[in-house]
Scaffold this motif. Sequence first.
Motif: not given
Lengths: 308, 308
Positions: B90, B92, B208-209, B223, B226-229, B300
């Motif tokens: 993940d 993370n 990522e948060h 934030p 948010p990324l595709e990858e 965003l």
Amino acid sequence: MGKLLIVGSLAFDAIETPFGKTGKILGGAATFIGLAATQFRVKSAIVSVVGDDFPQSYLDLLENRDIDISGVEVVKGGKTFYWEGKYHNDLNSRDTLVTELNTLADFNPIVPDDFKNAEVVMLGNLHPNIQMSVIEQMETRPKLVILDTMNFWMNNTWDELMAVIKKIDVITINDEEARQMTEEYSLVKAAAKIQEMGPKFVVIKKGEHGALLFHDGHIFFAPALPLEEVFDPTGAGDTFAGGFSGYLAEAGNITFESMKNAIIQGSNLASFCVEKFGTERMVELQKHEVDARLVQFKELTQFNIELT
Amino acid sequence: MGKLLIVGSLAFDAIETPFGKTGKILGGAATFIGLAATQFRVKSAIVSVVGDDFPQSYLDLLENRDIDISGVEVVKGGKTFYWEGKYHNDLNSRDTLVTELNTLADFNPIVPDDFKNAEVVMLGNLHPNIQMSVIEQMETRPKLVILDTMNFWMNNTWDELMAVIKKIDVITINDEEARQMTEEYSLVKAAAKIQEMGPKFVVIKKGEHGALLFHDGHIFFAPALPLEEVFDPTGAGDTFAGGFSGYLAEAGNITFESMKNAIIQGSNLASFCVEKFGTERMVELQKHEVDARLVQFKELTQFNIELT
């Protein structure tokens, strides 16, 4: 005044958190959605089912707030849906100890005539066939149909879920469920796949990490308001949905811009819900408190970088 | 033009992610901080130490971007700090497979004379005594001293960490470390406790948060885009710190408003860092890409609710 039709459970909840334990208290998705929506100028109705063990005082509580409960069936001799859960110390996860569907197992929703032309329909987390039945009873196509669901329906009623998802405009779903539904870890990719399944708007709820709105290549994000203490997360997702759908029913216009505001309104109301057990905070919530916290949301997120 | 003094590691990293595996590549906190800061109009210098195994081309890469490396000691016969890690699926979390401090173990930082009056000092994650030594070498009190740290120093050098923390203005720390440092689960409470320890501003990084800025009862949140990858998270936190400190060194004025923008700039740059292995994306990054993504950050997060 816009009409909001809410379909979902009315329930008894028994909750344990690190801060204490309740007996059977008022709960259920429709309860939290309905209470949140009272913060907006909307005419709302709940379609649900309870047993005759459900106290008249709970029904009065909803009716006294001008929520139409003519669509709430009371089953003679039946028992109301019951959920018992215990939160872990971080309040981010919980164990479900008891789920008794009771009258909800055979729920056949009947939309009141006066709400068959509702502009906004909020389908709380229920069997997708129940959600579908409500859509089919509408006499005019609502401006907006919003559906909430969970992993249980993905695991057990995938085909039915896919059928109803084709007919809706907005899905609200949590991050893990979005991943499960699409087999994509990236929420951007997951949201794109879900949009291909039907809903033009995808709202991914990340609990204490906020909520994301996806639509047609655009993304909007609202954080959860950082709180000194989260007391009981029960109902926060439904309160979010109630604020989201209530705001849009009042606003009337369905654009990406109005939906951004709806996400903020939902997040704002959810931040109150978690401050006390069950519905306790929501039933006492005043408009001036809601407005003051919206100012906090602005301070939390708004900035002014001049782009050169 | 503001001066930014950066203290931190220059390193070899070997990274494995679900997308692939690198050999020894350029890494280190000071590298990522320095590269991010080149996106701003600042004069910056790195104070660090390497062995003579560190390629001249890596030093050239920094110097060619107008980063002063006169404070980088090259130890004859010494080996450069080496880190090897493997990310879980993940992305993370990760396992550290190898940490060889090498020349970093006896690092005695020497601040170049020309930077003893730097307006902004960015103390990368290092032994708190090294961070303290740099503060003591400054001839004028910087407008802003920013310190990054991690759980390792809390576990092993608590008293030294507390001593240096009293002397700084901003601490950047991740959420788990903030909780460990204060024994408070709520980040609001944790940030309040950390402010009592010294720093007036507390930045809590949630990966990522996103990231939170706390100051004197005010909270700001940015934030992660948010990324595709996400390809490789290595260096994202340091890139964030580089964008944060670089922006403030350019801006010159240290207010809560300018610090909000700094948080956004840091988050923006970090979103590029994770798109490729190591420093790959940061060394090729163009101003027009940075600006375009700032527009995305606005879309965003910015909304317009009229408060009644």
